[in-house]
Design an enzyme around this catalytic site. Structure first.
Site, PDB file in Angstrom:
ATOM      1  N   TYR A  35       0.861  -1.183   0.000  1.00 12.46           N
ATOM      2  CA  TYR A  35       0.000   0.000   0.000  1.00 12.46           C
ATOM      3  C   TYR A  35       0.901   1.238   0.000  1.00 12.46           C
ATOM      4  O   TYR A  35       0.832   2.091   0.874  1.00 12.46           O
ATOM      5  CB  TYR A  35      -0.971  -0.003   1.184  1.00 12.46           C
ATOM      6  CG  TYR A  35      -2.277   0.695   0.837  1.00 12.46           C
ATOM      7  CD1 TYR A  35      -3.158   0.108  -0.067  1.00 12.46           C
ATOM      8  CD2 TYR A  35      -2.606   1.927   1.367  1.00 12.46           C
ATOM      9  CE1 TYR A  35      -4.340   0.743  -0.419  1.00 12.46           C
ATOM     10  CE2 TYR A  35      -3.778   2.580   1.012  1.00 12.46           C
ATOM     11  CZ  TYR A  35      -4.641   1.971   0.124  1.00 12.46           C
ATOM     12  OH  TYR A  35      -5.819   2.604  -0.236  1.00 12.46           O
ATOM     13  N   HIS A  40       7.381   5.478   1.236  1.00 13.06           N
ATOM     14  CA  HIS A  40       8.073   4.307   0.683  1.00 13.06           C
ATOM     15  C   HIS A  40       8.900   4.707  -0.541  1.00 13.06           C
ATOM     16  O   HIS A  40      10.029   4.250  -0.715  1.00 13.06           O
ATOM     17  CB  HIS A  40       7.064   3.234   0.259  1.00 13.06           C
ATOM     18  CG  HIS A  40       6.186   2.727   1.357  1.00 13.06           C
ATOM     19  ND1 HIS A  40       4.846   3.022   1.433  1.00 13.06           N
ATOM     20  CD2 HIS A  40       6.445   1.927   2.423  1.00 13.06           C
ATOM     21  CE1 HIS A  40       4.316   2.425   2.487  1.00 13.06           C
ATOM     22  NE2 HIS A  40       5.256   1.757   3.116  1.00 13.06           N
ATOM     23  N   GLN A  64       4.135  -9.938  12.925  1.00 14.04           N
ATOM     24  CA  GLN A  64       4.311  -8.681  13.666  1.00 14.04           C
ATOM     25  C   GLN A  64       2.985  -8.070  14.103  1.00 14.04           C
ATOM     26  O   GLN A  64       2.961  -6.994  14.690  1.00 14.04           O
ATOM     27  CB  GLN A  64       5.157  -7.677  12.879  1.00 14.04           C
ATOM     28  CG  GLN A  64       4.513  -7.101  11.634  1.00 14.04           C
ATOM     29  CD  GLN A  64       5.514  -6.326  10.802  1.00 14.04           C
ATOM     30  OE1 GLN A  64       6.425  -6.879  10.198  1.00 14.04           O
ATOM     31  NE2 GLN A  64       5.368  -5.001  10.769  1.00 14.04           N
ATOM     32  N   GLN A 152      12.770   6.687   9.146  1.00 12.80           N
ATOM     33  CA  GLN A 152      12.863   7.249  10.504  1.00 12.80           C
ATOM     34  C   GLN A 152      11.474   7.389  11.122  1.00 12.80           C
ATOM     35  O   GLN A 152      11.324   7.544  12.321  1.00 12.80           O
ATOM     36  CB  GLN A 152      13.565   8.608  10.400  1.00 12.80           C
ATOM     37  CG  GLN A 152      13.807   9.318  11.712  1.00 12.80           C
ATOM     38  CD  GLN A 152      14.723   8.533  12.636  1.00 12.80           C
ATOM     39  OE1 GLN A 152      15.680   7.911  12.177  1.00 12.80           O
ATOM     40  NE2 GLN A 152      14.416   8.551  13.920  1.00 12.80           N
ATOM     41  N   GLN A 157      11.775   0.883  15.267  1.00 11.78           N
ATOM     42  CA  GLN A 157      12.060  -0.223  14.345  1.00 11.78           C
ATOM     43  C   GLN A 157      13.459  -0.063  13.743  1.00 11.78           C
ATOM     44  O   GLN A 157      14.235  -1.030  13.684  1.00 11.78           O
ATOM     45  CB  GLN A 157      11.018  -0.247  13.236  1.00 11.78           C
ATOM     46  CG  GLN A 157      11.342  -1.181  12.094  1.00 11.78           C
ATOM     47  CD  GLN A 157      10.197  -1.308  11.117  1.00 11.78           C
ATOM     48  OE1 GLN A 157       9.272  -2.061  11.355  1.00 11.78           O
ATOM     49  NE2 GLN A 157      10.252  -0.575  10.027  1.00 11.78           N
ATOM     50  N   ARG A 191      -1.705   3.427   7.077  1.00 13.73           N
ATOM     51  CA  ARG A 191      -2.851   3.393   7.994  1.00 13.73           C
ATOM     52  C   ARG A 191      -3.655   4.694   7.971  1.00 13.73           C
ATOM     53  O   ARG A 191      -4.765   4.722   8.517  1.00 13.73           O
ATOM     54  CB  ARG A 191      -2.385   3.087   9.425  1.00 13.73           C
ATOM     55  CG  ARG A 191      -1.920   1.647   9.606  1.00 13.73           C
ATOM     56  CD  ARG A 191      -1.718   1.284  11.064  1.00 13.73           C
ATOM     57  NE  ARG A 191      -1.562  -0.159  11.256  1.00 13.73           N
ATOM     58  CZ  ARG A 191      -0.376  -0.777  11.391  1.00 13.73           C
ATOM     59  NH1 ARG A 191       0.747  -0.087  11.354  1.00 13.73           N
ATOM     60  NH2 ARG A 191      -0.335  -2.089  11.569  1.00 13.73           N
TER      61      ARG A 191
END
Ligand code: AMP
Length: 286
Positions: A35, A40, A64, A152, A157, A191
């Site tokens: 998505y 990205h 996850q 970032q 993560q 999201r």
């Protein structure tokens, strides 16, 4: 422009990467859950600028997600993802089925045994980073990249992956890339699509709180507490927002700090309605 190679099996990825390596080409990896948006795309752009060949993975990783999280409803649009990847010069997308990544009795996990994964997002998502480390380790093993690119935006993560790569002796350079935002400041996220128009407006409190904290730090405030309190108060004034955490931690260990020295991570997670969003900034030197 070259055709984007779509690989659905690890064997196909390994064969293609082996061929590139025989030609002496360097390989970059950009792990994603699909998505895809401009956040990205910025990782792909960075990878294309530093590596001869770029592989993106597009995989909604079940390990996850905890039960009750949004695994089933996570947005997907592979055709759109391929168009974006192709437009940004990505060479191959790895798009495995869950069964390609996990045997039915798969039960080997990569887990960091310190509480860097129990802070921040790890508090409410105690199994999350185990799933992230496991899938990223598998992707590292399949793709064997020279460099891997992470945003970032997911600061914890990124720190966790750096730590794992060091501990497991991966010969892979981990590159962190800056947060890409919407015009009004909201950090881009797959999201964000969950937000209705009212929630989309309310979600601005995250980036506004980040800007407020950044401003206070830039003006010389060195105590974490007043900065976190001001950020918290700003978010709490929004009726649709429910704070998960607003914290200042060491940028590498994720341990809470009281002083905003350069390199400190100020991070927050906030529910807007049912949607959990994150944002952060790193304290800069004065
Ligand atoms: P995801 O598909 O959400 O798992 O994200 C895949 C990669 O893209 C991760 O390294 C994220 O940190 C990165 N990423 C996601 N959103 C952004 C953004 N707004 N800016 C920069 N990187 C991002």
């Amino acid at each position: 422009m070259q055709e984007l190679i779509v690989a659905e099996t690890a064997a196909q990825v390994r064969a293609q990467v082996a061929e590139w390596k025989r030609e002496g080409l360097t390989v970059g990896l950009v792990p994603t859950m699909g998505y895809l948006h401009e956040g990205h795309a910025s990782l792909i752009d960075k990878a294309v600028s530093l590596c001869d060949r770029v592989v993106a993975s597009d995989f909604v990783n079940p390990t996850q997600f905890a039960p009750g999280e949004d695994l089933e409803s996570y947005p997907r649009d592979f055709a759109h993802d391929c168009a974006l990847l192709q437009a940004h010069g990505c060479h191959m997308v790895f798009y495995p089925a869950v069964s390609e990544m996990y045997a039915p009795d798969a039960n080997t996990f990569v887990e960091i045994q310190s509480d860097m994964t129990a802070q921040l997002c790890g508090r409410t998502r105690p199994t999350h980073f185990r799933g992230v480390c496991t899938v990223v380790a598998k992707l590292f093993n399949i793709v064997t990249p020279d460099m891997a690119f992470f945003g970032q935006k997911d600061a914890q993560q990124l720190a966790v992956i750096r730590h794992m790569a060091r501990d497991l002796s991966y010969d892979i350079k981990i590159i962190g890339c800056p947060i890409v935002r919407e015009v009004d400041g909201l950090a881009k996220s797959s999201r964000n699509t969950y937000l209705d128009p009212q929630e989309r407006q309310a979600a601005l409190v995250l980036s506004q709180a980040v800007a407020l904290g950044q401003r206070m730090a830039a003006q010389g405030e060195r105590a974490a507490r007043p900065v976190l309190e001001a950020m918290t108060a700003h978010i709490a004034a929004e009726p649709l927002a429910r704070i998960d955490y607003v914290s200042a931690v060491d940028g590498e260990t994720m341990q809470p700090v009281e002083t905003l020295a350069p390199g400190v991570l100020v991070a927050l997670a906030v529910y807007i309605g049912k949607t959990r969003l994150i944002d952060n900034f790193i304290v800069e030197g004065i």
